[in-house]
Every structure is written in structure tokens, then in C-alpha cells.
Design a protein around this motif. Sequence first.
Motif, PDB file in Angstrom:
ATOM      1  N   MET A   1       0.748  -1.401   0.044  1.00 48.44           N
ATOM      2  CA  MET A   1       0.022   0.085  -0.038  1.00 48.44           C
ATOM      3  C   MET A   1       0.944   1.307  -0.051  1.00 48.44           C
ATOM      4  SD  MET A   1      -2.894  -0.940   2.580  1.00 48.44           S
ATOM      5  CE  MET A   1      -4.038   0.563   2.647  1.00 48.44           C
ATOM      6  N   PHE A   2       1.892   1.254   0.809  1.00 47.25           N
ATOM      7  CA  PHE A   2       2.923   2.317   0.918  1.00 47.25           C
ATOM      8  C   PHE A   2       3.505   2.676  -0.309  1.00 47.25           C
ATOM      9  CE2 PHE A   2       6.674   4.767   1.825  1.00 47.25           C
ATOM     10  CZ  PHE A   2       6.207   5.640   2.486  1.00 47.25           C
ATOM     11  N   LEU A   3       4.208   1.566  -0.903  1.00 46.53           N
ATOM     12  CA  LEU A   3       4.693   1.557  -2.192  1.00 46.53           C
ATOM     13  C   LEU A   3       3.864   2.081  -3.472  1.00 46.53           C
ATOM     14  CD1 LEU A   3       7.384  -1.363  -2.297  1.00 46.53           C
ATOM     15  CD2 LEU A   3       7.766   1.026  -1.691  1.00 46.53           C
ATOM     16  N   SER A   4       2.612   1.426  -3.392  1.00 49.72           N
ATOM     17  CA  SER A   4       1.720   1.976  -4.243  1.00 49.72           C
ATOM     18  C   SER A   4       1.510   3.442  -4.714  1.00 49.72           C
ATOM     19  CB  SER A   4       0.260   1.378  -4.367  1.00 49.72           C
ATOM     20  OG  SER A   4      -0.335   1.866  -3.089  1.00 49.72           O
ATOM     21  N   LEU A   5       1.796   4.246  -3.528  1.00 49.76           N
ATOM     22  CA  LEU A   5       1.571   5.633  -3.494  1.00 49.76           C
ATOM     23  C   LEU A   5       3.300   6.347  -3.723  1.00 49.76           C
ATOM     24  CD1 LEU A   5      -0.671   6.883  -0.785  1.00 49.76           C
ATOM     25  CD2 LEU A   5      -1.029   6.318  -3.192  1.00 49.76           C
ATOM     26  N   ALA A   6       4.364   5.625  -2.864  1.00 49.72           N
ATOM     27  CA  ALA A   6       5.480   6.103  -2.724  1.00 49.72           C
ATOM     28  C   ALA A   6       6.234   5.979  -4.457  1.00 49.72           C
ATOM     29  CB  ALA A   6       6.396   5.350  -1.871  1.00 49.72           C
TER      30      ALA A   6
ATOM     31  N   PHE B   1      12.206   8.934   2.388  1.00 54.25           N
ATOM     32  CA  PHE B   1      12.398   8.801   3.593  1.00 54.25           C
ATOM     33  C   PHE B   1      11.352   7.711   4.312  1.00 54.25           C
ATOM     34  CE2 PHE B   1      15.271  12.629   3.586  1.00 54.25           C
ATOM     35  CZ  PHE B   1      16.534  12.027   4.333  1.00 54.25           C
ATOM     36  N   GLY B   2      10.339   7.997   3.917  1.00 52.79           N
ATOM     37  CA  GLY B   2       9.183   7.154   4.603  1.00 52.79           C
ATOM     38  C   GLY B   2       9.518   5.578   4.081  1.00 52.79           C
ATOM     39  N   GLU B   3       9.950   5.460   2.985  1.00 48.86           N
ATOM     40  CA  GLU B   3      10.269   4.046   2.279  1.00 48.86           C
ATOM     41  C   GLU B   3      11.321   3.576   3.186  1.00 48.86           C
ATOM     42  OE1 GLU B   3      10.631   3.414  -1.920  1.00 48.86           O
ATOM     43  OE2 GLU B   3       9.921   5.619  -2.179  1.00 48.86           O
ATOM     44  N   LEU B   4      12.333   4.258   3.510  1.00 51.68           N
ATOM     45  CA  LEU B   4      13.470   3.918   4.294  1.00 51.68           C
ATOM     46  C   LEU B   4      13.050   3.280   5.674  1.00 51.68           C
ATOM     47  CD1 LEU B   4      16.330   3.231   4.744  1.00 51.68           C
ATOM     48  CD2 LEU B   4      16.816   6.048   5.615  1.00 51.68           C
ATOM     49  N   LEU B   5      12.253   4.255   6.390  1.00 54.87           N
ATOM     50  CA  LEU B   5      11.489   4.111   7.677  1.00 54.87           C
ATOM     51  C   LEU B   5      10.692   2.618   7.560  1.00 54.87           C
ATOM     52  CD1 LEU B   5      11.218   5.083  10.645  1.00 54.87           C
ATOM     53  CD2 LEU B   5       9.282   6.124   9.791  1.00 54.87           C
ATOM     54  N   LEU B   6       9.939   2.476   6.716  1.00 56.51           N
ATOM     55  CA  LEU B   6       9.046   1.293   6.539  1.00 56.51           C
ATOM     56  C   LEU B   6      10.040   0.055   6.200  1.00 56.51           C
ATOM     57  CD1 LEU B   6       6.254   0.280   6.361  1.00 56.51           C
ATOM     58  CD2 LEU B   6       6.407   0.611   3.725  1.00 56.51           C
ATOM     59  N   VAL B   7      11.029   0.383   5.321  1.00 56.09           N
ATOM     60  CA  VAL B   7      11.809  -0.876   5.179  1.00 56.09           C
ATOM     61  C   VAL B   7      12.424  -1.456   6.333  1.00 56.09           C
ATOM     62  CG1 VAL B   7      14.317  -1.620   4.275  1.00 56.09           C
ATOM     63  CG2 VAL B   7      12.725  -0.308   2.920  1.00 56.09           C
ATOM     64  N   ILE B   8      12.860  -0.433   7.681  1.00 57.79           N
ATOM     65  CA  ILE B   8      13.656  -0.523   8.737  1.00 57.79           C
ATOM     66  C   ILE B   8      12.546  -1.365   9.737  1.00 57.79           C
ATOM     67  CG2 ILE B   8      14.507   0.369  10.616  1.00 57.79           C
ATOM     68  CD1 ILE B   8      15.701   2.377   9.048  1.00 57.79           C
ATOM     69  N   ILE B   9      11.143  -0.890   9.479  1.00 60.34           N
ATOM     70  CA  ILE B   9      10.257  -1.285  10.322  1.00 60.34           C
ATOM     71  C   ILE B   9       9.706  -2.756  10.027  1.00 60.34           C
ATOM     72  CG2 ILE B   9       7.765  -1.294  11.249  1.00 60.34           C
ATOM     73  CD1 ILE B   9       8.160   2.019  11.025  1.00 60.34           C
ATOM     74  N   THR B  10       9.727  -3.046   8.676  1.00 62.00           N
ATOM     75  CA  THR B  10       9.289  -4.114   8.021  1.00 62.00           C
ATOM     76  C   THR B  10      10.387  -5.182   8.389  1.00 62.00           C
ATOM     77  OG1 THR B  10       8.019  -3.011   6.357  1.00 62.00           O
ATOM     78  CG2 THR B  10       8.366  -5.522   6.221  1.00 62.00           C
TER      79      THR B  10
END
Length: 605
Positions: free
Chosen positions: A33-38, A59-68
Motif C-alpha cells: 500500500m505504501f509503495l503503491s503511492l511512494a 524517507f518514509g520508504e526507508l523507515l518502512l523498510v527498517i520497520i518491516t
Amino acid sequence: MLRKLALGGIRSRFRDYAVLFSGLVIGSAVFYMFLSLATNKAFLTANTMVGMTSFIFGFGELLLVIITTVYIVYANSFLMSMRQRDYAMFMMLGAKSRKIAQLIFIETVTVGILAAVVGIVFGMGLTGVAGHALMAQLHAPATHFAVAWPPAIFWTFAFFLVMFVVGALINAHKLLKTPLLALLHAATTPNRLKAKPWTLAVQAAAALVLLAIGYWAMSQFAKLVLMGVAIALVTIVLGSYFLFNSLLVWLIGLLKKRKRFAAKGLHTFTLSQLSFRIRDYTRILAVVSILFALALGAITVGLGFERDIPDLAAKQNAYDAVVVAPNQATLAQARRLTGVVAQVNYHLKSDAKHFYFNAAELDRDPLMFARFSHGPTKYTKVTAANFAKNAGEYASQLDQFQPKQIGGRQPAVLSAAAFAKLDRPVQIAHTWRLKDFTANYDQLAALNKAMIKQYGKQSSAVYGQKFTYYAMVNGAFSGMAFMGFFLGIAFLAMLASTLMFKILSGASYDQSRYLMLQKIGVRPALLRRSVRQEIGALFLFPGLLGITHVLFGLKMFVGLLQEPYGHLALPFGLFLILYGVYYVLTVWLYERIVIRQDLAADSQQ
């Protein structure tokens, strides 16, 4: 044979695998869902007025990668912990290490691939449902929005595949290097964090310094811009981890030393449960606090942009609709408006250079013009006496009173006697002020179409309407509101999945301890109270820190939102209710696993 053993292991622990699999599915769905926008640059460009949105999403992608990544590491650890005793038994029976490594690889990668595929499909479904619902609610065009976005599909599947292949290799290496006795008793080995008081003090000080730097960076966003986002991302994540790593250990130790508190009920047992896996909890609670802040912050900002759309439109025009000399079709659409607060008609006459108001009517019912200002909308009442003074300032709002042209004629006022003597046709200007503009959106849209049909699209009667301003503002802000709500839903789903997975993943190991307490006669009510307290602490601490993150993070939107700290009760209240629902659901599921219902029934008889 290896495939049969792998499938047999999954069937034998289906409930635990179901918890693991559902969490991974939600994780991959949120990632998609996040990547579909990012990764949809056309969507970001068309639906936001902030030029650095792509960089922020980076930066949001980087944070999401860390969390995931943290989430997948825990999932792999859980997958390994469920089967390591079985692997040890296979090794004791003579299975070769190479075969055990292959078995681990097959199980881990199979779970990862299935979770990624199902998660992507689920993510596309959730993207479609949430996206179209939000577009309908916000009246947002959401240009270039795509439910099935190939780059997001590819990167989500590739990321999960790589992470689980690496995880499988690490699990296999770790298993083969661990002694058999350690594998057999790993589930009963505590993972307490042994830290000296000075170490906790240093971590606490580091947490406060890092969080202070992060909060400062967000408050200086207008000056630091992209650098502020980078600083806040690093310092707040690290600060959250150090805070939990020091605070929880210190707090649990302090409560254990309070004999009066520890001796009451099952407090000693509850505190021991928390300290048993405290190292894992400190990591996951830091992640949960960040997810909590992201979800609550995104929803709060989304509501802020949604609220600003009608407010900004109201600052451009005091009247919700103005129609001059309407035909029957246009007037019929206007009469469908609901919640009318005031409906005033003005008689107009015009010549080659001017269109005229009747001074007597303006004195009886002054014209209302909106003054643009921060905060609540303010209005100016214009009568015949002050008309000339205000006509220039509110020329754009006066344009809507002259149909069929884009300007040309200037507004003026005639006395009642002069107005009566002017030998020109009379046109009636109908004005409406409504209680709720957005509740009449469909009626106003239909009225706008009728006016375009009657006057033409470029007529000032259409161009000067509040609905036209609303459409312009909505085009600029609805994309931001859409992204806020959309990402808030995504992060909220991952928040619930992460915390519930972490708590429920250890439930099977806690069964024996709760069963022992039940067998020695502890009442089920006390056990349930202990469960509520233990899980409540795990929900409370990241929630409090997440709220703190949001309150400081809203400083970043001071220049974009009219009142970033206004009306917080609605988003905070709704979010806390949902958070409470997750807590109740987690407690219910955990109790069903650790408390034997048959023994509970016997003890109550």
C-alpha cells in the motif's frame, strides 16, 4: 520427504502458524500500500502542492523498510523457535545437518513467499476499497491513482523474498551452531536484559538527548526542510529504542522492589512475565511507538487538510450559492439545497458600464463578504453607506452578481428613487447561506452544472461561486488529505499486526506457567487481571510515546495547515478507541490460549 516433514510441522502447529502468517500478510499488504503511492511519481506530482513530497516519501520508504525488516526478523525468530525442538529431535535421531538446513530453508521461504503473494493481493484489495472510499468522501479526483501498481508489486515481492531467503540462511546457520541441549530447552530459557544501573542511566540520557534533537528538528522544519526530516527520522527511532530499553528495565526492577505492590495479587507473576522476554519487548515497543505516531499523525494531518478545504473556500466567499436571473432548471436545482441559514434576494439593474444595487435593500439586508484571515472566518457587512469603500476590496466576490460575462460592468449603488427611475430590466440575484456546505456538495455540483448550461463555463456567475473556489482548493489539498488517511489506515493495520503478533507469538510458551497457576488453585479472575495488566502495559507505553511524537511532529505542518493543533479531539479520540479495540481483542485471544477453559470451569464450580 523434506516437503512432507515441512508440511507436517505446519499442520501440527497450525494455530501458531496462523498467527505468524496473518501478521506477515498484513505486513506485506501495508508494504505494498505504501509503495503503491511512494513509487507512483505521477500520482504524487498531480495530487500534492508540496514539491518535496517525493523526497519525504523516500524517507518514509526507508523507515518502512527498517520497520518491516524488524518485523520479519521477529517472524523468522518465531518461526525458528516453534520448530527448533523438532529439529533437535530429528538431529538426535540421526538426521544429517545438511538435510535439516534444507528443511529450514523450505519452511521459511515457503511461508515468506505465500505471505508476500497473499499480502500483495490483500493489499491491492485494501488499496482499492480504501482508495475509492476516500475519493468519494473527499470528492478527490486522485489523478493517476492505481490499485494494481506493477513497481509496487515487484518491489514488495522482491523485498520479502530476499528477506526470507536471508532469514532462512541465518536460521539454518544458527541452528547448526547451537548445542542440542540448548535447542531442547530454548523455550524455557529467559531472555532477561542484564544491565548495570549506570548503563541504564546512560541509555536514558541518550534517549532524552536524541528525542530532544528530533523534536527540535521537526519544530525547525521550515528552516531545515529535508535535513530536518532526516535528523528526526534517525534520532527519534534511536531515542525511542533507548528510552524503552532503559525505562522498562528500570521500572520493572523498581516495582519488584516495592514489596507491598509486588505482593498484591499476581503482581510478582505479571512483572516476571514482562521481564522474562524484556529484551525482545524493548525492541518491538520502540517499533510500535513509531508506527503509532505514523498512523495517528497521518490521520490527524489528513483530517486537518480535509477540514481546511471548506474553511479556505469559506474565506473566499460568504455566500454558498448566488444565482442571478436563473431559468427554471437552474432555480429548481437551487431549491434542492438543504440546511439554509439565510436566503436573501437582491434586485439589480444594469447599463453599459455598471450594474446597480438598490440602496434600500442593502440597508435592510447588507451584503456579506468574507475576509481572508488565519483562524475563524470573519465577515464584513456592506451597506449603501460603505459600499464604495469596500467595492474594490471585494471585487472578486461581487463578480458573481453579474452573469454572462467575465467582468466589464462595475458594481454601484443607487438610491431607491434613482433605482426606480432607471429604465432597465430588473434581474433578481438569489443568495443562499447554508449550515453545512459539504453536506450539500451533490446539490451544489448539480447547481453548478445548471449554471454552466445557462450562462456558459467562463461566466463570472460561475467563476465567482464558492463551489468554484472549493473545487480549486479541493484540487490542491484533497491529495494531501487522501494520502494522510490512506497511510494512516495502512500504518494502523501494521501497528495492530505488529503488537498483536509479538504478544500472541509468546502465548504458547506461557501456557505452561498459567496452567501451573490454575492447577494450584489461582482463580481465573486473578489470571485474567494479570493478563490485562501485562498486555495493558505493552499497549500503554508505546501509545504514550507515540502521542508525544505526534504532538511535536505537528510542528512540521504549521505552514501548511491553518490550525495544526486545532480540533485534535476527533482524530485522537477515534484513534484511541480503535487502539482500545485492538487491546481488547488481543487480551481475548491471549486468554483463550493461556487459560484452560475446562480447568477454569471446574474451579468456579
